[in-house]
Design a protein around this motif. Structure first.
Motif, mmCIF file in Angstrom:
data_model
loop_
_atom_site.group_PDB
_atom_site.id
_atom_site.type_symbol
_atom_site.label_atom_id
_atom_site.label_comp_id
_atom_site.label_asym_id
_atom_site.label_seq_id
_atom_site.Cartn_x
_atom_site.Cartn_y
_atom_site.Cartn_z
ATOM 1 N N UNK A 290 35.028 26.517 50.112
ATOM 2 C CA UNK A 290 36.643 25.980 49.600
ATOM 3 C C UNK A 290 36.716 26.254 48.033
ATOM 4 N N UNK A 291 35.981 27.939 47.552
ATOM 5 C CA UNK A 291 36.347 28.052 46.700
ATOM 6 C C UNK A 291 37.033 29.324 46.819
ATOM 7 N N UNK A 292 38.182 29.995 46.245
ATOM 8 C CA UNK A 292 38.534 31.493 46.181
ATOM 9 C C UNK A 292 37.871 32.329 46.130
ATOM 10 N N UNK A 293 38.653 33.902 46.866
ATOM 11 C CA UNK A 293 37.121 34.927 46.857
ATOM 12 C C UNK A 293 37.505 35.432 45.313
ATOM 13 N N UNK A 294 38.596 35.321 45.512
ATOM 14 C CA UNK A 294 38.719 36.363 43.830
ATOM 15 C C UNK A 294 37.710 35.083 42.313
ATOM 16 N N UNK A 295 37.814 33.973 42.075
ATOM 17 C CA UNK A 295 36.428 33.184 41.813
ATOM 18 C C UNK A 295 35.330 34.020 41.567
ATOM 19 N N UNK B 43 36.959 29.397 32.777
ATOM 20 C CA UNK B 43 37.747 30.118 31.921
ATOM 21 C C UNK B 43 37.307 29.991 30.341
ATOM 22 N N UNK B 44 35.784 29.228 29.912
ATOM 23 C CA UNK B 44 35.345 28.984 28.275
ATOM 24 C C UNK B 44 33.972 30.700 29.175
ATOM 25 N N UNK C 106 35.946 25.135 40.308
ATOM 26 C CA UNK C 106 35.958 25.923 39.968
ATOM 27 C C UNK C 106 34.812 25.352 38.778
ATOM 28 N N UNK C 107 34.303 25.471 38.185
ATOM 29 C CA UNK C 107 33.656 25.170 37.204
ATOM 30 C C UNK C 107 34.913 25.763 35.469
ATOM 31 N N UNK D 179 32.388 36.150 39.441
ATOM 32 C CA UNK D 179 30.557 35.888 39.248
ATOM 33 C C UNK D 179 29.676 37.002 39.961
ATOM 34 N N UNK D 180 29.817 37.684 41.085
ATOM 35 C CA UNK D 180 28.667 38.468 41.770
ATOM 36 C C UNK D 180 29.034 40.093 40.558
ATOM 37 N N UNK D 181 30.085 40.007 40.573
ATOM 38 C CA UNK D 181 30.325 41.331 40.223
ATOM 39 C C UNK D 181 30.041 41.197 38.483
#
Length: 116
Positions: free
Chosen positions: A49-54, A31-32, A25-26, A58-60
């Motif tokens: 290797x990144x969570x769907x919520x993350x 976070x900022x 995650x960036x 960004x897609x939203x």
């Protein structure tokens, strides 16, 4: 997939802005969060290797398509799920070449894809 393209003011060529994520995650973007950092994004690519919520966050917010490439930790036995570790996706407009570098090196099979 058709993407909106806008001329690049510097050289007059078409340009697509891509936000690419892989493995971690960036903190700067997530976070900022600052909307200015992700404005005018045309496409998001996740290399696994990144969570769907993350990714959904960004897609939203960007309201753009997501191309998702599963990572080696997303499925358990990667080869059982996908078969080939090295492969290429070819379209009329672009190519995506996926190479396995889980052991921090590339197999000859993957390097042959780059030479073609």
């Amino acid at each position: 997939m058709k993407m909106k393209r806008e001329p690049d003011n510097k050289n007059g060529k078409d340009m697509i802005k891509i936000l690419l994520f892989a493995d971690h995650k960036s903190k700067l973007l997530y976070d900022y969060y600052d909307p200015e950092r992700i404005k005018d994004i045309d496409l998001i690519i996740s290399c696994g290797d990144l969570p769907q919520e993350y990714l959904s966050f960004f897609v939203t917010l960007c309201n753009v398509p997501l191309l998702y490439i599963r990572g080696n930790h997303d499925t358990g036995a990667y080869s059982d799920y996908f078969g080939l570790k090295n492969y290429a996706l070819l379209t009329d407009d672009f190519a995506v070449i996926v190479l396995d570098n889980a052991v921090r090196s590339f197999e000859e099979e993957g390097l042959l894809l780059l030479r073609q």
